[in-house]
Design an enzyme around this catalytic site. Structure first.
Site, PDB file in Angstrom:
ATOM      1  N   GLU A   1     -22.259 -27.299 -62.388  1.00 38.68           N
ATOM      2  CA  GLU A   1     -22.529 -26.015 -62.090  1.00 38.68           C
ATOM      3  C   GLU A   1     -23.924 -25.821 -63.110  1.00 38.68           C
ATOM      4  O   GLU A   1     -23.893 -25.792 -63.924  1.00 38.68           O
ATOM      5  CB  GLU A   1     -21.635 -24.949 -62.412  1.00 38.68           C
ATOM      6  CG  GLU A   1     -21.929 -23.560 -62.362  1.00 38.68           C
ATOM      7  CD  GLU A   1     -20.709 -22.469 -62.549  1.00 38.68           C
ATOM      8  OE1 GLU A   1     -19.711 -22.748 -63.125  1.00 38.68           O
ATOM      9  OE2 GLU A   1     -20.732 -21.406 -61.940  1.00 38.68           O
TER      10      GLU A   1
ATOM     11  N   LYS B   1     -21.848 -19.253 -54.479  1.00 34.10           N
ATOM     12  CA  LYS B   1     -20.657 -18.935 -55.406  1.00 34.10           C
ATOM     13  C   LYS B   1     -19.937 -17.492 -54.503  1.00 34.10           C
ATOM     14  O   LYS B   1     -20.544 -16.594 -54.531  1.00 34.10           O
ATOM     15  CB  LYS B   1     -20.544 -18.830 -56.691  1.00 34.10           C
ATOM     16  CG  LYS B   1     -19.368 -18.964 -57.614  1.00 34.10           C
ATOM     17  CD  LYS B   1     -19.912 -18.778 -59.230  1.00 34.10           C
ATOM     18  CE  LYS B   1     -18.564 -18.818 -60.003  1.00 34.10           C
ATOM     19  NZ  LYS B   1     -19.084 -19.039 -61.331  1.00 34.10           N
TER      20      LYS B   1
ATOM     21  N   CYS C   1     -17.115 -23.533 -59.311  1.00 33.13           N
ATOM     22  CA  CYS C   1     -16.190 -22.949 -60.627  1.00 33.13           C
ATOM     23  C   CYS C   1     -15.120 -22.079 -60.217  1.00 33.13           C
ATOM     24  O   CYS C   1     -13.897 -22.250 -59.816  1.00 33.13           O
ATOM     25  CB  CYS C   1     -17.068 -22.530 -61.659  1.00 33.13           C
ATOM     26  SG  CYS C   1     -16.561 -22.651 -63.436  1.00 33.13           S
TER      27      CYS C   1
HETATM   28  N1  LIG Z   1     -17.302 -19.958 -65.287  1.00 26.68           N
HETATM   29  C1  LIG Z   1     -16.614 -19.878 -64.026  1.00 26.68           C
HETATM   30  O1  LIG Z   1     -16.985 -19.288 -63.202  1.00 26.68           O
HETATM   31  C2  LIG Z   1     -14.895 -19.965 -64.120  1.00 26.68           C
HETATM   32  C3  LIG Z   1     -14.185 -20.137 -65.489  1.00 26.68           C
HETATM   33  O2  LIG Z   1     -14.826 -20.555 -66.465  1.00 26.68           O
HETATM   34  C4  LIG Z   1     -12.839 -19.961 -65.184  1.00 26.68           C
HETATM   35  O3  LIG Z   1     -12.188 -19.768 -63.978  1.00 26.68           O
HETATM   36  O4  LIG Z   1     -12.045 -19.981 -66.087  1.00 26.68           O
END
Ligand SMILES: NC(=O)CC(=O)C(=O)O
Length: 286
Positions: free
Chosen positions: A47, A119, A160
């Site tokens: 990401e 996302k 994520c």
């Molecule tokens: N950074 C993200 O999108 C998600 C995350 O760090 C988490 O769900 O914990």
């Protein structure tokens, strides 16, 4: 497209992201070259691989990727073509029609773009004394799921925080996805608690392969990524995993295992859709 393979060598590149975009692109290009040289047929990036993970950086690093004229998208299309691989190019901040998105692009080995996934669930959390982050201060959520047919298998994409929403993974499973890939950057609070657990959960719930690809931990950055990129099989087994340093990890996937596990434990056929339901209200986006 030739028939998708049942056995695929996948590489996850855990890259160190800095505040220098040119350097980040070079780092990604070098990792892709190394992974392809080691026989990977599909290469995955983290990401926000071209940009520090911060609301200050997203607007300044963002690129308009339409027509693949952006610096990062053009470099990734070229890398996929040059090395003849399927490339799941993590995510970058995308600028489009006055909005910003956290966007994953996928390329085939001819360098053609197969998918663009934005996302869908934004990372807005506040855990007092630990971590507070509000992606929605700068980013807009995507509206489409993305099932991608590649030579390296039928993929589903998430980014994520999307891994925390089992419905998305369930929809992918129902659409025949063999491998769900989540470029992701968990942190030092949620990473140790949930990263491995969620990766295994999505794999076991849906009896498919799941890969999570993180940036390496950069202690000079404001956001310290957990790292620990990993690939998990349909029985919840870890196939390969990293620590928090930069590096590339590899796994040989055999998609026949998906069928085998489902034959032994036919969860999809045992769902009680007469008592509950799962609805996909999106239109798949490219
Ligand atoms: N950074 C993200 O999108 C998600 C995350 O760090 C988490 O769900 O914990």
């Amino acid at each position: 497209m030739p028939a998708p393979k049942t056995k695929v060598k996948v590489a996850l590149c855990q890259l160190l992201t800095t505040d220098n975009k040119d350097k980040n692109i070079l780092t990604a290009q070098q990792a892709i070259r190394e992974a392809a040289g080691n026989g990977a047929e599909m290469v995955v990036l983290p990401e926000m691989w071209n940009c520090p993970y911060s609301n200050e950086s997203f607007p300044t690093f963002a690129e308009d990727i339409e027509g693949d004229s952006s610096q990062s998208a053009a470099a990734m299309a070229e890398a996929a073509k040059q090395h003849g691989i399927t490339l799941v190019a993590g995510s970058i901040p995308e600028k489009h029609a006055g909005r910003l998105y956290n966007t994953c692009l996928v390329y085939n080995k001819q360098g053609q773009r197969l998918a663009r996934f934005r996302k869908m669930h934004l990372f807005d959390i506040d855990i007092p004394g630990k971590i507070s982050f509000k992606e929605s201060d700068t980013l807009t959520a995507g509206e489409n799921i993305s099932v991608v047919d590649t030579e390296a298998g039928r993929l589903g994409l998430g980014i994520c925080y999307d891994i925390r929403f089992p419905e998305l993974a369930m929809i992918y499973a129902r659409q025949g996805v063999q491998l769900i890939l989540y470029p992701g950057a968990f942190n030092m609070t949620t990473g140790p608690a949930h990263w491995e657990l969620l990766t295994k959960a999505r794999a076991v719930d849906n009896q498919l392969f799941v890969g999570v690809c993180s940036p390496a931990r950069n202690l000079e950055a404001s956001y310290h990524a957990w790292g620990h990129s990993m690939l998990v099989g349909p029985f919840g087994q870890i196939l390969t995993s990293a620590e928090h340093e930069p590096g590339i990890i590899y796994a040989d996937l055999d998609y026949e295992e998906v069928e085998e596990r489902r034959k032994g434990m036919p969860l999809a056929a045992q769902k009680r859709y007469d008592l509950y339901e799962l609805a996909d209200k999106t239109a798949s986006g490219k």
